[in-house]
Design a protein around this motif. Structure first.
Motif, PDB file in Angstrom:
ATOM      1  N   LEU C  37       0.811  -1.125   0.069  1.00 49.01           N
ATOM      2  CA  LEU C  37       0.130   0.019  -0.133  1.00 49.01           C
ATOM      3  C   LEU C  37       0.784   1.145  -0.002  1.00 49.01           C
ATOM      4  N   GLY C  39       1.586   5.658  -0.829  1.00 48.29           N
ATOM      5  CA  GLY C  39       0.920   6.711  -0.838  1.00 48.29           C
ATOM      6  C   GLY C  39       1.721   7.810  -0.182  1.00 48.29           C
ATOM      7  N   SER C  43      -2.370  10.383   2.850  1.00 50.76           N
ATOM      8  CA  SER C  43      -3.281   9.770   2.210  1.00 50.76           C
ATOM      9  C   SER C  43      -4.248   9.131   2.768  1.00 50.76           C
ATOM     10  N   LYS C  45      -3.144   5.678   4.397  1.00 52.11           N
ATOM     11  CA  LYS C  45      -2.770   4.457   4.450  1.00 52.11           C
ATOM     12  C   LYS C  45      -2.878   3.801   5.845  1.00 52.11           C
ATOM     13  N   ASP C 176       2.290  -1.855   9.308  1.00 49.26           N
ATOM     14  CA  ASP C 176       2.121  -0.495   9.188  1.00 49.26           C
ATOM     15  C   ASP C 176       3.871   0.413   9.245  1.00 49.26           C
ATOM     16  N   VAL C 207       1.879  -1.614   4.314  1.00 46.66           N
ATOM     17  CA  VAL C 207       2.007  -0.022   4.100  1.00 46.66           C
ATOM     18  C   VAL C 207       3.331   0.316   4.202  1.00 46.66           C
ATOM     19  N   MET C 224      -2.688   4.888  -2.963  1.00 44.90           N
ATOM     20  CA  MET C 224      -3.569   5.604  -2.282  1.00 44.90           C
ATOM     21  C   MET C 224      -3.479   7.132  -2.442  1.00 44.90           C
TER      22      MET C 224
END
Lengths: 217, 234, 256
Positions: C37, C39, C43, C45, C176, C207, C224
């Protein structure tokens, strides 16, 4: 009355506290030892006992002096003096620790910067150390004030006609103990919360140069 | 220095020591449990319980212990429903009144101390626990309480020492503990300094023991903060 | 029979006050998918990831884990999980690795790893300890089992955190920004562990800002932007000619 006792006591305590803190910070082994003895005893022994010591011991001392000067009979130490002295000595030991902690909290770097500029020791003390010490000490003082306020309640033991005593006497005569102690207690509560607010405001003002993320200790 | 007087004073005072210790032990333990209840109310979600706890803490920290003690000792006796109630034989006893008021007072201070400890728990560590599926009592028992305790311990040891000193106030409601006996000795013999010295020594020793015990506990609980031991052999 | 996706997220929306952070995100992860993910900051995420295991609660939308939907109710005008028990149970099936590792500092590494299996899954302690040692060895810190987190480097702590998440035998791993808080020289060791997991078939949702990982290890990349999924596809598509202009501009920042 309570406020008067507490105020005088705090002044006595401030003087004693500053002296003892200086002693403990001095590095001189004898002074450090004496200072430690003072703070250990007067923070470690119950306040009541210290009040007995000052009142009865003080009275004996005063009587002895009186006898030496030719006066027969018992001389009592005036209760206000005994009370203020006792609470003063006790709060002095707490204040010594507050001063000491505040002094140690002043960053070394700031002192060095001051010396590097060429400030004399006196000037450095006045302009850099003192203001910071006062600022760091403020929360501690808040505590000391609250403490002394409560200790002055114990002065009732030596017959002082002040807030506590008034409640007790009034309660005794009317047998309405509960009501009068509640009122007495409420008055104390008001005093302490007012003091709290004053100190909080003072702290915020003193700390206006510090980042706001610095919360309460 | 009159050794004989000193030693006889010491003996007399030591006879009152069990009373001081009993006051101390009971009020600290009851107060601690009560504080846990109060702090649970304070940090829980319920608005009314939290409000009650806040009020309790405000009252018991803001007013002098002596007034609280007098209220319990003299004041409760005023009410008919207490005098005629089942607890009266207990509440009539000065010792019980003293322990009760000491416990109530320390519960107020301790609850605030515990609350400070709880607020110091790093939110990240709580999050990691929730992410694994912990919640409720399990979360409190395994993560929040142990960490909060470690943060609260220094302040709590100060409070325990203060409790030891506060037991002396029980003498003002006719409980014969060390300070009460000391005062009686002084008023009989007028040898203030010597009696004070003996009593002071007793309290100082007691405080020393308490502080050492607390320091030991702190040491035991903070293994994770100390420097790493030298690397183990491969 | 069509395979039930490991994770199915539909139309997640989340606002903080007036600021709408997630504006309707949907995503599906099948068994073995490794989805990166990407971005810019802001954004959404991380918020999106945290909505999956309910560390944040979305304002609306559905989350399905292995065919089981997290039941929500409206309480006091806000969206709330219907059952804390279900939330705990779902969380136990999702492993999460945090940017700041979030190890429990008062416990040893070993205790950190067995905490979940022993106290949440209620499995016998001896078994958990044995498995924990194996996991720690697998992530390369087998000798640090009895050390405290403070004694470990950042990279070691993060690997320990990965072991802790794996100990729960999760159906899906959420990462994360696992390497964002690490010194550059320590990033490699963590990425290596993550790569090994991917190659074993672990379903992962990551992410990250690590383009190398997104390009070479993941099998799908989602970009994203402003609370929506701008584009999604295989790494070849995304990093190749088919990239959206916004995405191309985004990765331009990462090429010196």
């Amino acid at each position: 009355m309570t406020l008067a006792v507490t105020a005088v006591a705090l002044l006595i305590g401030a003087v004693l506290g500053a002296v003892v803190a200086a002693a403990k910070l001095s590095g001189n082994r004898v002074l450090v030892f004496l200072g430690s003895v003072y703070t250990t005893i007067f923070r470690g022994v119950p306040e009541l006992l210290i009040i007995y010591l000052i009142y009865f011991g003080g009275s004996s001392a005063v009587t002895a002096i009186g006898q030496a000067m030719g006066y027969e009979g018992f001389l009592g130490l005036p209760s206000f003096a005994a009370g203020a002295l006792a609470v003063g000595i006790i709060s002095g030991s707490y204040q010594a620790e507050v001063f000491r902690g505040a002094y140690l909290a002043v960053a070394r770097g700031e002192l060095e910067a001051a010396s590097a500029i060429g400030m004399s020791r006196g000037l450095r003390f006045r302009r850099i150390i003192m203001p910071q010490v006062l600022r760091y000490a403020l929360p501690g003082f808040g505590n000391v004030w609250q403490l002394s306020l409560k200790d002055s309640a114990l002065i009732s033991v030596t017959g002082l006609a002040e807030l506590m005593r008034t409640s007790q006497v009034a309660a005794g005569s009317t047998r309405q103990y509960f009501l009068f102690f509640i009122v007495g207690g409420a008055l104390y509560l008001i005093l302490t919360s007012l003091s709290d607010q004053v100190f909080n405001r003072a702290e915020r003002r003193a700390n206006r140069s510090m980042p706001s993320a610095m919360g309460q200790v | 220095m009159d050794i004989e007087f000193l030693s006889s004073t010491m003996v007399t005072l030591l006879k009152a020591l069990p009373m001081t210790l009993a006051l101390f032990a009971l009020s600290v333990s009851i107060g601690c449990v009560l504080a846990l209840v109060i702090v649970w109310m304070r940090v829980g979600g319920n608005r009314y319980l939290a409000g009650f706890a806040k009020g309790y803490i405000f009252v018991f920290r803001g007013s002098p212990l002596l007034i609280q003690m007098f209220l319990v000792f003299y004041g409760l006796a005023q009410f008919d429903f207490i005098r005629n109630g089942p607890l009266w034989p207990l509440l009539r006893e000065p010792f019980v009144c003293a322990v009760l008021s000491l416990a109530l007072c320390t519960a107020g201070y301790s609850a605030e101390i515990f609350r400070g400890g709880i607020r110091s728990v790093p939110p990240r560590e709580i999050e990691a626990a929730r992410a694994i599926g912990m919640s409720g009592f399990l979360l409190v028992r395994r993560i929040i309480a142990p960490i909060a305790l470690r943060f609260a311990l220094p302040a709590y040891s100060t409070e325990v020492v203060l409790m030891m000193k506060s037991t002396s106030l029980a003498s003002l409601v006719t409980v014969w503990e060390v300070t009460g006996v000391a005062q009686r000795l002084i008023s009989h013999t007028y040898r203030t300094m010597e009696v004070f010295l003996c009593a002071a020594v007793i309290y100082l020793v007691l405080n020393f023991i308490v502080l050492q015990a607390m320091a030991l506990l702190e040491h035991f609980l903070s293994r994770h903060l100390r420097a790493a031991p030298p690397a183990a052999k491969a | 029979m069509p395979e039930v996706p490991r994770l199915s997220v539909r139309d997640i929306r989340k606002s903080f006050g007036a600021h709408e952070v997630l504006r309707g995100i949907s995503l599906e992860a099948r068994d073995g998918d490794v989805i990166s993910l990407l971005g810019a900051s802001g954004s959404g995420k991380s918020t999106f990831l945290r909505c999956i295991n309910l560390l944040e609660v979305a304002d609306s939308g559905e989350v399905w884990v292995d065919g089981e939907q997290i039941r929500m109710v409206q309480k006091g005008g806000k969206n709330r999980p219907a059952s804390q028990k279900q939330v705990d149970h779902i969380r136990a099936e999702l492993g999460m690795v945090f940017q700041s590792f979030n190890l429990w500092s008062h416990m040893t590494i070993l205790q950190n790893v067995i905490e979940g299996p022993v106290h949440v899954l209620k499995r016998p302690r001896a078994e958990c300890v044995e498995e924990a040692h194996a996991l720690l060895k697998k992530v390369g810190i087998g000798d640090k089992a009895n050390a405290y987190p403070a004694h470990l480097s950042g990279g070691q702590q993060q690997r320990a955190a990965i072991a802790r998440a794996l100990a729960m035998k999760p159906k899906l791993m959420l990462f994360d920004e696992p390497t964002s808080a690490l010194d550059p020289e320590l990033v490699g060791e963590v990425l290596r562990v993550m790569r090994a997991l991917a190659e074993e078939g672990t379903t992962m949702l990551v992410v990250t800002h690590e383009m190398g990982f997104a390009r070479n290890v993941s099998n799908r990349v989602a970009f994203m932007r402003e609370g929506l999924v701008d584009s999604m596809g295989s790494p070849q598509e995304m990093f190749g000619a088919g990239a959206s202009p916004a995405f191309r501009q985004f990765i331009g920042h990462f090429q010196a």
